[in-house]
Design a protein around this motif. Sequence first.
Motif, mmCIF file in Angstrom:
data_model
loop_
_atom_site.group_PDB
_atom_site.id
_atom_site.type_symbol
_atom_site.label_atom_id
_atom_site.label_comp_id
_atom_site.label_asym_id
_atom_site.label_seq_id
_atom_site.Cartn_x
_atom_site.Cartn_y
_atom_site.Cartn_z
ATOM 1 N N UNK A 49 0.797 -1.221 0.000
ATOM 2 C CA UNK A 49 0.000 0.000 0.000
ATOM 3 C C UNK A 49 0.834 1.279 0.000
ATOM 4 N N UNK A 50 2.142 1.152 -0.129
ATOM 5 C CA UNK A 50 3.017 2.313 -0.182
ATOM 6 C C UNK A 50 3.059 2.871 -1.608
ATOM 7 N N UNK A 51 3.190 4.193 -1.747
ATOM 8 C CA UNK A 51 3.341 4.740 -3.099
ATOM 9 C C UNK A 51 4.652 4.264 -3.724
ATOM 10 N N UNK A 52 4.649 4.169 -5.039
ATOM 11 C CA UNK A 52 5.857 3.744 -5.764
ATOM 12 C C UNK A 52 6.299 4.828 -6.721
ATOM 13 N N UNK A 121 4.510 21.146 -18.200
ATOM 14 C CA UNK A 121 5.833 20.583 -17.935
ATOM 15 C C UNK A 121 5.822 19.581 -16.797
ATOM 16 N N UNK A 122 4.628 19.303 -16.253
ATOM 17 C CA UNK A 122 4.501 18.396 -15.122
ATOM 18 C C UNK A 122 4.017 17.022 -15.597
ATOM 19 N N UNK A 123 4.508 15.978 -14.963
ATOM 20 C CA UNK A 123 4.107 14.604 -15.299
ATOM 21 C C UNK A 123 2.646 14.402 -14.918
ATOM 22 N N UNK A 124 1.829 13.952 -15.883
ATOM 23 C CA UNK A 124 0.401 13.754 -15.608
ATOM 24 C C UNK A 124 0.106 12.538 -14.731
ATOM 25 N N UNK A 125 0.713 11.360 -14.982
ATOM 26 C CA UNK A 125 0.346 10.193 -14.172
ATOM 27 C C UNK A 125 0.561 10.373 -12.665
ATOM 28 N N UNK A 126 1.607 11.080 -12.274
ATOM 29 C CA UNK A 126 1.887 11.221 -10.838
ATOM 30 C C UNK A 126 1.568 12.611 -10.307
ATOM 31 N N UNK A 127 1.107 13.520 -11.157
ATOM 32 C CA UNK A 127 0.803 14.866 -10.698
ATOM 33 C C UNK A 127 2.048 15.638 -10.291
ATOM 34 N N UNK A 128 3.177 15.331 -10.894
ATOM 35 C CA UNK A 128 4.471 15.979 -10.667
ATOM 36 C C UNK A 128 5.046 15.689 -9.286
ATOM 37 N N UNK A 129 4.560 14.645 -8.608
ATOM 38 C CA UNK A 129 5.121 14.291 -7.304
ATOM 39 C C UNK A 129 6.257 13.279 -7.428
ATOM 40 N N UNK A 130 6.299 12.556 -8.537
ATOM 41 C CA UNK A 130 7.318 11.534 -8.719
ATOM 42 C C UNK A 130 6.918 10.190 -8.131
ATOM 43 N N UNK A 132 3.514 7.415 -7.393
ATOM 44 C CA UNK A 132 2.154 7.038 -7.785
ATOM 45 C C UNK A 132 1.506 6.340 -6.593
ATOM 46 N N UNK A 133 0.307 6.786 -6.232
ATOM 47 C CA UNK A 133 -0.420 6.209 -5.108
ATOM 48 C C UNK A 133 -0.812 4.767 -5.428
#
Length: 141
Positions: A49-52, A121-130, A132-133
């Motif tokens: 359940x940790x983000x990757x 300029x931001x990554x869409x899949x992760x919302x620019x957090x780097x 993924x939930x």
Amino acid sequence: EELERYIANHEQRELERRRKFEEQQRLDAERDAEMERQRAEAARWLAKRQPRECKSCKGSGHCPTCSGKGFIFHFYPASTCSMNLYPTASTSRSYGRVNGGCPGCGGSGDETWSNYTPGSGRCKPCGATGMVKAPDGGWPD
């Protein structure tokens, strides 16, 4: 005779004490093994359940298409060759390298043929957090 009964009684008590001690050791070992199994199960549950790290941007948070710039270059070759390198007021330049909006992060168009809108300029899949939930129920094994 009394001494023999005392010795036999003592030996019986000693055997009973030893049996109880061994039984307690076995129960302690079973309890410890169960606790370790539960601890390992809880660790697996938590890890699922940790983000990757985002596979698209590899954890940077930048759009992989434009490397975070928000635009990409389009190249339009000239239809004819000419020594006139700079357009005049009467002609528009419709060839060469022009900026185009990055479709990977929400941009569109280019500076020559359509309305130019740069991307974020931001990554869409992760919302620019780097990161993924995890999906509901955790990551598959």
